[in-house]
Design a protein around this motif. Structure first.
Motif, PDB file in Angstrom:
ATOM      1  N   ALA A 149       0.836  -1.205   0.000  1.00  0.00           N
ATOM      2  CA  ALA A 149       0.000   0.000   0.000  1.00  0.00           C
ATOM      3  C   ALA A 149       0.871   1.257   0.000  1.00  0.00           C
ATOM      4  O   ALA A 149       0.599   2.213  -0.744  1.00  0.00           O
ATOM      5  CB  ALA A 149      -0.904   0.009   1.229  1.00  0.00           C
ATOM      6  N   VAL A 150       1.920   1.245   0.816  1.00  0.00           N
ATOM      7  CA  VAL A 150       2.791   2.420   0.915  1.00  0.00           C
ATOM      8  C   VAL A 150       3.538   2.651  -0.398  1.00  0.00           C
ATOM      9  O   VAL A 150       3.643   3.778  -0.886  1.00  0.00           O
ATOM     10  CB  VAL A 150       3.781   2.234   2.089  1.00  0.00           C
ATOM     11  CG1 VAL A 150       4.845   3.319   2.097  1.00  0.00           C
ATOM     12  CG2 VAL A 150       3.030   2.237   3.418  1.00  0.00           C
ATOM     13  N   TYR A 151       4.019   1.562  -0.988  1.00  0.00           N
ATOM     14  CA  TYR A 151       4.753   1.677  -2.257  1.00  0.00           C
ATOM     15  C   TYR A 151       3.846   2.234  -3.356  1.00  0.00           C
ATOM     16  O   TYR A 151       4.231   3.122  -4.116  1.00  0.00           O
ATOM     17  CB  TYR A 151       5.298   0.306  -2.672  1.00  0.00           C
ATOM     18  CG  TYR A 151       5.867   0.266  -4.068  1.00  0.00           C
ATOM     19  CD1 TYR A 151       5.162  -0.328  -5.125  1.00  0.00           C
ATOM     20  CD2 TYR A 151       7.107   0.827  -4.352  1.00  0.00           C
ATOM     21  CE1 TYR A 151       5.679  -0.354  -6.403  1.00  0.00           C
ATOM     22  CE2 TYR A 151       7.635   0.805  -5.628  1.00  0.00           C
ATOM     23  CZ  TYR A 151       6.913   0.209  -6.645  1.00  0.00           C
ATOM     24  OH  TYR A 151       7.435   0.183  -7.921  1.00  0.00           O
ATOM     25  N   ASN A 152       2.607   1.735  -3.430  1.00  0.00           N
ATOM     26  CA  ASN A 152       1.691   2.198  -4.470  1.00  0.00           C
ATOM     27  C   ASN A 152       1.284   3.653  -4.264  1.00  0.00           C
ATOM     28  O   ASN A 152       1.090   4.390  -5.227  1.00  0.00           O
ATOM     29  CB  ASN A 152       0.456   1.300  -4.527  1.00  0.00           C
ATOM     30  CG  ASN A 152       0.691   0.064  -5.360  1.00  0.00           C
ATOM     31  OD1 ASN A 152       0.427   0.053  -6.556  1.00  0.00           O
ATOM     32  ND2 ASN A 152       1.250  -0.973  -4.756  1.00  0.00           N
ATOM     33  N   THR A 153       1.153   4.064  -3.010  1.00  0.00           N
ATOM     34  CA  THR A 153       0.875   5.476  -2.729  1.00  0.00           C
ATOM     35  C   THR A 153       1.992   6.339  -3.301  1.00  0.00           C
ATOM     36  O   THR A 153       1.743   7.330  -3.997  1.00  0.00           O
ATOM     37  CB  THR A 153       0.767   5.717  -1.210  1.00  0.00           C
ATOM     38  OG1 THR A 153      -0.323   4.951  -0.699  1.00  0.00           O
ATOM     39  CG2 THR A 153       0.551   7.183  -0.898  1.00  0.00           C
ATOM     40  N   ALA A 154       3.218   5.946  -3.018  1.00  0.00           N
ATOM     41  CA  ALA A 154       4.358   6.718  -3.520  1.00  0.00           C
ATOM     42  C   ALA A 154       4.429   6.659  -5.041  1.00  0.00           C
ATOM     43  O   ALA A 154       4.683   7.664  -5.702  1.00  0.00           O
ATOM     44  CB  ALA A 154       5.646   6.170  -2.901  1.00  0.00           C
ATOM     45  N   TYR A 155       4.179   5.481  -5.590  1.00  0.00           N
ATOM     46  CA  TYR A 155       4.302   5.306  -7.043  1.00  0.00           C
ATOM     47  C   TYR A 155       3.290   6.151  -7.804  1.00  0.00           C
ATOM     48  O   TYR A 155       3.615   6.752  -8.833  1.00  0.00           O
ATOM     49  CB  TYR A 155       4.121   3.820  -7.397  1.00  0.00           C
ATOM     50  CG  TYR A 155       4.157   3.560  -8.883  1.00  0.00           C
ATOM     51  CD1 TYR A 155       3.014   3.206  -9.581  1.00  0.00           C
ATOM     52  CD2 TYR A 155       5.351   3.691  -9.594  1.00  0.00           C
ATOM     53  CE1 TYR A 155       3.044   2.976 -10.948  1.00  0.00           C
ATOM     54  CE2 TYR A 155       5.396   3.466 -10.948  1.00  0.00           C
ATOM     55  CZ  TYR A 155       4.238   3.111 -11.622  1.00  0.00           C
ATOM     56  OH  TYR A 155       4.276   2.891 -12.971  1.00  0.00           O
ATOM     57  N   ARG A 156       2.050   6.196  -7.298  1.00  0.00           N
ATOM     58  CA  ARG A 156       1.024   6.987  -7.991  1.00  0.00           C
ATOM     59  C   ARG A 156       1.401   8.468  -8.029  1.00  0.00           C
ATOM     60  O   ARG A 156       0.975   9.187  -8.917  1.00  0.00           O
ATOM     61  CB  ARG A 156      -0.338   6.830  -7.294  1.00  0.00           C
ATOM     62  CG  ARG A 156      -1.059   5.537  -7.633  1.00  0.00           C
ATOM     63  CD  ARG A 156      -2.473   5.552  -7.092  1.00  0.00           C
ATOM     64  NE  ARG A 156      -2.501   5.629  -5.645  1.00  0.00           N
ATOM     65  CZ  ARG A 156      -2.638   4.588  -4.837  1.00  0.00           C
ATOM     66  NH1 ARG A 156      -2.764   3.377  -5.346  1.00  0.00           N
ATOM     67  NH2 ARG A 156      -2.668   4.738  -3.530  1.00  0.00           N
ATOM     68  N   LEU A 157       2.196   8.914  -7.063  1.00  0.00           N
ATOM     69  CA  LEU A 157       2.568  10.324  -7.018  1.00  0.00           C
ATOM     70  C   LEU A 157       3.859  10.605  -7.769  1.00  0.00           C
ATOM     71  O   LEU A 157       3.923  11.530  -8.567  1.00  0.00           O
ATOM     72  CB  LEU A 157       2.696  10.789  -5.548  1.00  0.00           C
ATOM     73  CG  LEU A 157       1.346  11.006  -4.859  1.00  0.00           C
ATOM     74  CD1 LEU A 157       1.521  11.118  -3.351  1.00  0.00           C
ATOM     75  CD2 LEU A 157       0.655  12.243  -5.389  1.00  0.00           C
ATOM     76  N   VAL A 158       4.891   9.800  -7.525  1.00  0.00           N
ATOM     77  CA  VAL A 158       6.173  10.134  -8.155  1.00  0.00           C
ATOM     78  C   VAL A 158       6.311   9.534  -9.547  1.00  0.00           C
ATOM     79  O   VAL A 158       7.112   9.997 -10.348  1.00  0.00           O
ATOM     80  CB  VAL A 158       7.373   9.720  -7.263  1.00  0.00           C
ATOM     81  CG1 VAL A 158       7.301  10.412  -5.920  1.00  0.00           C
ATOM     82  CG2 VAL A 158       7.461   8.220  -7.083  1.00  0.00           C
ATOM     83  N   GLY A 159       5.525   8.460  -9.847  1.00  0.00           N
ATOM     84  CA  GLY A 159       5.484   7.924 -11.204  1.00  0.00           C
ATOM     85  C   GLY A 159       6.708   7.155 -11.630  1.00  0.00           C
ATOM     86  O   GLY A 159       6.866   6.816 -12.790  1.00  0.00           O
ATOM     87  N   ASN A 160       7.576   6.839 -10.682  1.00  0.00           N
ATOM     88  CA  ASN A 160       8.836   6.183 -11.031  1.00  0.00           C
ATOM     89  C   ASN A 160       9.076   5.072 -10.014  1.00  0.00           C
ATOM     90  O   ASN A 160       9.107   5.340  -8.811  1.00  0.00           O
ATOM     91  CB  ASN A 160       9.941   7.249 -10.955  1.00  0.00           C
ATOM     92  CG  ASN A 160      11.321   6.685 -11.188  1.00  0.00           C
ATOM     93  OD1 ASN A 160      11.818   5.899 -10.386  1.00  0.00           O
ATOM     94  ND2 ASN A 160      11.934   7.107 -12.270  1.00  0.00           N
TER      95      ASN A 160
ATOM     96  N   THR B 241      11.062   6.289  -1.603  1.00  0.00           N
ATOM     97  CA  THR B 241      10.094   7.049  -0.802  1.00  0.00           C
ATOM     98  C   THR B 241       9.408   6.131   0.215  1.00  0.00           C
ATOM     99  O   THR B 241       9.190   6.522   1.361  1.00  0.00           O
ATOM    100  CB  THR B 241       9.041   7.708  -1.713  1.00  0.00           C
ATOM    101  OG1 THR B 241       9.704   8.527  -2.684  1.00  0.00           O
ATOM    102  CG2 THR B 241       8.072   8.559  -0.918  1.00  0.00           C
ATOM    103  N   ALA B 242       9.090   4.923  -0.211  1.00  0.00           N
ATOM    104  CA  ALA B 242       8.436   3.968   0.698  1.00  0.00           C
ATOM    105  C   ALA B 242       9.366   3.618   1.862  1.00  0.00           C
ATOM    106  O   ALA B 242       8.936   3.592   3.023  1.00  0.00           O
ATOM    107  CB  ALA B 242       8.040   2.696  -0.057  1.00  0.00           C
TER     108      ALA B 242
ATOM    109  N   ALA C 271       6.240  12.006  -0.792  1.00  0.00           N
ATOM    110  CA  ALA C 271       6.188  12.046  -2.260  1.00  0.00           C
ATOM    111  C   ALA C 271       5.841  13.449  -2.744  1.00  0.00           C
ATOM    112  O   ALA C 271       6.412  13.937  -3.725  1.00  0.00           O
ATOM    113  CB  ALA C 271       5.168  11.039  -2.775  1.00  0.00           C
ATOM    114  N   LEU C 272       4.914  14.101  -2.039  1.00  0.00           N
ATOM    115  CA  LEU C 272       4.539  15.470  -2.425  1.00  0.00           C
ATOM    116  C   LEU C 272       5.727  16.413  -2.270  1.00  0.00           C
ATOM    117  O   LEU C 272       5.947  17.297  -3.101  1.00  0.00           O
ATOM    118  CB  LEU C 272       3.357  15.954  -1.580  1.00  0.00           C
ATOM    119  CG  LEU C 272       2.006  15.295  -1.901  1.00  0.00           C
ATOM    120  CD1 LEU C 272       0.952  15.698  -0.883  1.00  0.00           C
ATOM    121  CD2 LEU C 272       1.546  15.663  -3.300  1.00  0.00           C
TER     122      LEU C 272
END
Lengths: 199, 184
Positions: free
Chosen positions: B31-42, B49-50, B82-83
């Protein structure tokens, strides 16, 4: 599912989003729901928007890289070990408690003589006699201690040519405050060193 | 097999059993990784970030309320990190910018079995669409649709006025709908 582009009522699209986000005040929500009952265009837009929201919510999570847990645990800060009690600190604390108790013993006669302020039902002859007797004992004891201290003070000040009677109380108070400050200052100093050492 | 709850794990960790934090990470890393991924896109930055999010969460674990769910708390930390990364990376992107040339790191899902191709294709389109959004729109979509934050919470997180949140969310959703429509 195809997203059908439909014309919308002027200004209703934003209201639609607020409605779906449950951010509309109650009165406006009721008005919008009434509007929906009569407006096919907005109903179609509502369905289209709900489909979009459902599509967004369908995001299937990607598997994370396999080494995240390993990396996190490898970079964790070291656990802080609580320092063992310091004997010197304990002695200082014990010393301050002893001084505090001594002060209480000297002050108790003063406190007990305030029995006259107790409620009437407490002011019975038996209780009065008990308090008077106890107070007298403590007063005598305190007087002996005070006289001894005063005698020492008089001797000391006599030698240095300083004769100021109230100065005894001031010196006692000042000395106790100083001892308390130094004692706690030393305690704090040693504790901060312990924390820095374990960081 | 008995699985301790998040509250039980946190209690044990706060009592000094640091090794239990591994269970927390393994349980919520997706969940944490996907949160970061949706924002940073990489994927690489998302992994970094996770990791940072879990380390920060560990240091702040004593502030966590045991009666609250742990996953949203962890995801919020990841989203904030991520923000901040997005803010440092580039200034505000204009909503009129041409995004057609943007390179998106979307994992290849084409190795899935035949039966899942339609679902897989939809997911690819969704991932592509969200990651194509400019960072400021991606942020607001993440906070509203995935973190389920209210408008007030979003305003606070992004340092925006309430009216700006409404306008930005409106545009982000319109943009996302148009991108998805083009993909169909």
């Amino acid at each position: 599912m195809a997203y059908i582009s439909t014309p919308s009522c002027s200004g209703q699209e934003e209201t639609l989003y607020l409605y779906l986000d449950d951010e509309l005040p109650l009165a406006e929500r009721s008005a919008f729901e009434s509007h929906l009952q009569h407006c096919q265009t907005c109903r179609a837009l509502l369905a289209e928007t709900e489909a979009l929201f459902a599509e967004i919510a369908n995001w299937e999570e990607l598997a994370p890289p396999p080494n995240i847990a390993l990396q996190v645990m490898a970079n964790m800060p070291l656990p802080v070990v609580a320092p063992e009690p310091d004997r010197y600190n304990l002695l200082l604390l014990a010393g301050q408690m002893a001084i505090g108790l001594l002060l209480l013993l000297v002050a108790i006669p003063k406190l007990l003589t305030m029995y006259q302020l107790l409620p009437p039902k407490w002011n019975t002859p038996e209780i009065t006699a008990f308090i008077v007797a106890g107070s007298e004992q403590l007063r005598v004891s305190a007087a002996l201690q005070t006289n001894w201290l005063y005698a020492q003070w008089t001797q000391i000040t006599g030698h240095i040519g300083f004769n100021f009677a109230p100065g005894l109380a001031v010196a006692l108070a000042g000395g106790l405050i100083l001892a308390w400050l130094i004692g706690n200052g030393l305690l704090l100093g040693r504790n901060s060193l312990s924390i820095k050492g374990s960081g | 097999m008995f699985e301790p709850t998040d509250a039980e794990l946190v209690t044990q960790i706060l009592a000094g059993d640091q090794s239990m934090y591994r269970l927390v990470v393994e349980r919520h890393q997706q969940a944490v990784y996907n949160t970061a991924y949706r924002l940073v896109g990489n994927p690489a930055e998302a992994a970094d970030t996770a990791q940072e999010a879990f380390l920060r969460a560990y240091n702040a674990l004593h502030t966590f309320r045991l009666d609250a769910p742990l996953k949203p708390w962890l995801c919020k930390i990841a989203a904030n990190l991520a923000l901040n990364l997005l803010k440092r990376r580039q200034p505000t992107v204009s909503l009129n910018d041409d995004l057609s040339g943007m390179v998106i790191d979307v994992p290849d899902l084409s190795t899935e079995p035949q039966a899942n191709l339609l679902r897989v294709e939809r997911q690819r389109q969704l991932h592509q669409a969200i990651l194509t959004l400019p960072p400021e729109q991606r942020s607001i979509i993440e906070l509203r649709h995935f973190q389920e934050q209210s408008y007030d919470e979003i305003a606070q997180a992004l340092n925006l006025s309430l009216s700006n949140v409404k306008v930005r969310l409106f545009r982000a959703r319109k943009n996302l709908g148009q991108i998805l429509q083009k993909e169909m």
